[in-house]
Design a protein around this motif. Structure first.
Motif, short mmCIF file in Angstrom:
data_model
loop_
_atom_site.label_atom_id
_atom_site.label_comp_id
_atom_site.label_asym_id
_atom_site.label_seq_id
_atom_site.Cartn_x
_atom_site.Cartn_y
_atom_site.Cartn_z
N ALA A 16 0.83 -1.21 0.00
CA ALA A 16 0.00 0.00 0.00
C ALA A 16 0.86 1.26 0.00
O ALA A 16 0.51 2.25 -0.66
N ILE A 17 1.98 1.25 0.71
CA ILE A 17 2.85 2.43 0.72
C ILE A 17 3.42 2.64 -0.67
O ILE A 17 3.50 3.77 -1.16
N GLN A 19 1.99 1.74 -3.50
CA GLN A 19 0.87 2.25 -4.30
C GLN A 19 0.63 3.73 -4.03
O GLN A 19 0.37 4.50 -4.95
N LEU A 20 0.70 4.10 -2.77
CA LEU A 20 0.47 5.49 -2.39
C LEU A 20 1.50 6.39 -3.04
O LEU A 20 1.16 7.42 -3.64
N VAL A 21 2.75 6.03 -2.95
CA VAL A 21 3.82 6.84 -3.54
C VAL A 21 3.65 6.92 -5.06
O VAL A 21 3.80 7.99 -5.66
N GLU A 22 3.30 5.82 -5.68
CA GLU A 22 3.11 5.80 -7.13
C GLU A 22 1.90 6.62 -7.56
O GLU A 22 1.88 7.17 -8.66
N ALA A 23 0.88 6.70 -6.73
CA ALA A 23 -0.29 7.53 -7.03
C ALA A 23 -0.01 9.01 -6.73
O ALA A 23 -0.55 9.90 -7.38
N PHE A 52 10.75 6.67 3.63
CA PHE A 52 10.39 7.56 4.73
C PHE A 52 8.98 7.28 5.24
O PHE A 52 8.76 7.16 6.45
N LEU A 53 8.00 7.21 4.34
CA LEU A 53 6.62 6.98 4.77
C LEU A 53 6.46 5.64 5.47
O LEU A 53 5.71 5.53 6.44
N SER A 54 7.16 4.62 4.99
CA SER A 54 7.11 3.32 5.67
C SER A 54 7.50 3.50 7.13
O SER A 54 6.79 3.04 8.04
N GLN A 55 8.59 4.19 7.35
CA GLN A 55 9.09 4.40 8.71
C GLN A 55 8.18 5.35 9.49
O GLN A 55 7.83 5.08 10.64
N PHE A 56 7.79 6.45 8.89
CA PHE A 56 6.97 7.47 9.55
C PHE A 56 5.63 6.89 10.02
O PHE A 56 5.12 7.27 11.07
N PHE A 57 5.09 5.96 9.25
CA PHE A 57 3.80 5.37 9.57
C PHE A 57 3.90 4.14 10.47
O PHE A 57 2.91 3.47 10.72
N GLU A 99 -7.36 7.69 -4.27
CA GLU A 99 -7.15 6.90 -5.49
C GLU A 99 -6.85 5.44 -5.19
O GLU A 99 -7.31 4.55 -5.91
N ILE A 100 -6.10 5.19 -4.13
CA ILE A 100 -5.77 3.80 -3.82
C ILE A 100 -6.81 3.13 -2.92
O ILE A 100 -6.64 2.00 -2.50
N GLY A 101 -7.90 3.84 -2.64
CA GLY A 101 -9.04 3.23 -1.96
C GLY A 101 -8.99 3.23 -0.45
O GLY A 101 -9.61 2.38 0.19
N ILE A 102 -8.30 4.19 0.14
CA ILE A 102 -8.23 4.27 1.60
C ILE A 102 -9.53 4.88 2.12
O ILE A 102 -9.97 5.92 1.63
N GLU A 103 -10.12 4.24 3.12
CA GLU A 103 -11.38 4.72 3.69
C GLU A 103 -11.21 6.13 4.27
O GLU A 103 -10.12 6.51 4.70
N THR A 104 -12.28 6.88 4.30
CA THR A 104 -12.26 8.28 4.69
C THR A 104 -11.67 8.50 6.08
O THR A 104 -10.84 9.39 6.27
N GLU A 105 -12.07 7.70 7.06
CA GLU A 105 -11.58 7.88 8.42
C GLU A 105 -10.06 7.75 8.49
O GLU A 105 -9.37 8.58 9.09
N LEU A 106 -9.52 6.74 7.84
CA LEU A 106 -8.08 6.53 7.82
C LEU A 106 -7.38 7.61 7.00
O LEU A 106 -6.34 8.14 7.40
#
Length: 125
Positions: A16-17, A19-23, A52-57, A99-106
């Motif tokens: 998912a990370i 996909q997020l970076v690619e989007a 970075f995002l992998s680590q940050f999250f 775009e990658i389908g993450i629910e609104t709350e998250l």
């Protein structure tokens, strides 16, 4: 969203990370405020962002293992980061999460978590 899991795990981990970076980066490159700040060859930037995002999250410490302490504010000082650019960056990230389908709350939680650093990098009026 499962509060007992890290953001990394809530998002879906490594895949998912990626996909997020690619989007995210096509949106950044297309943004008139952000695009000019980035190099033509965006691949190395994308890889660092993924790490970075992998680590940050809350995932593996990929960035620190490869580059040492992130020191993100210092790393952004050479670039004119305005409040408008921070807002544009967050908007691109929000669109990428959708775009990658993450629910609104998250999605909202992730944007809130990224807002502190994004505005902390502002160094130009």
């Amino acid at each position: 969203m499962n509060p007992s899991l890290s953001i990394y795990d809530n998002l879906g981990g490594d895949k998912a990370i990626r996909q997020l970076v690619e989007a995210f980066y096509p949106k950044v490159k297309a943004n008139p405020l952000l695009g000019p700040l980035f190099p033509e060859d965006i691949e190395p930037v994308m890889e660092k962002q993924y790490m970075f995002l992998s680590q940050f999250f809350g995932g593996p410490s990929l960035y620190s293992d490869a580059y040492g302490h992130p020191m993100m504010r210092a790393r952004h000082l050479p670039f004119p980061v305005t409040r408008e650019r921070a807002e544009a960056w967050l908007a691109c990230m929000s669109e990428a999460l959708e775009e990658i389908g993450i629910e609104t709350e998250l999605k909202d939680f992730v944007i809130q978590r990224l807002s502190g650093p994004a505005f902390h990098f502002v160094n130009t009026p």
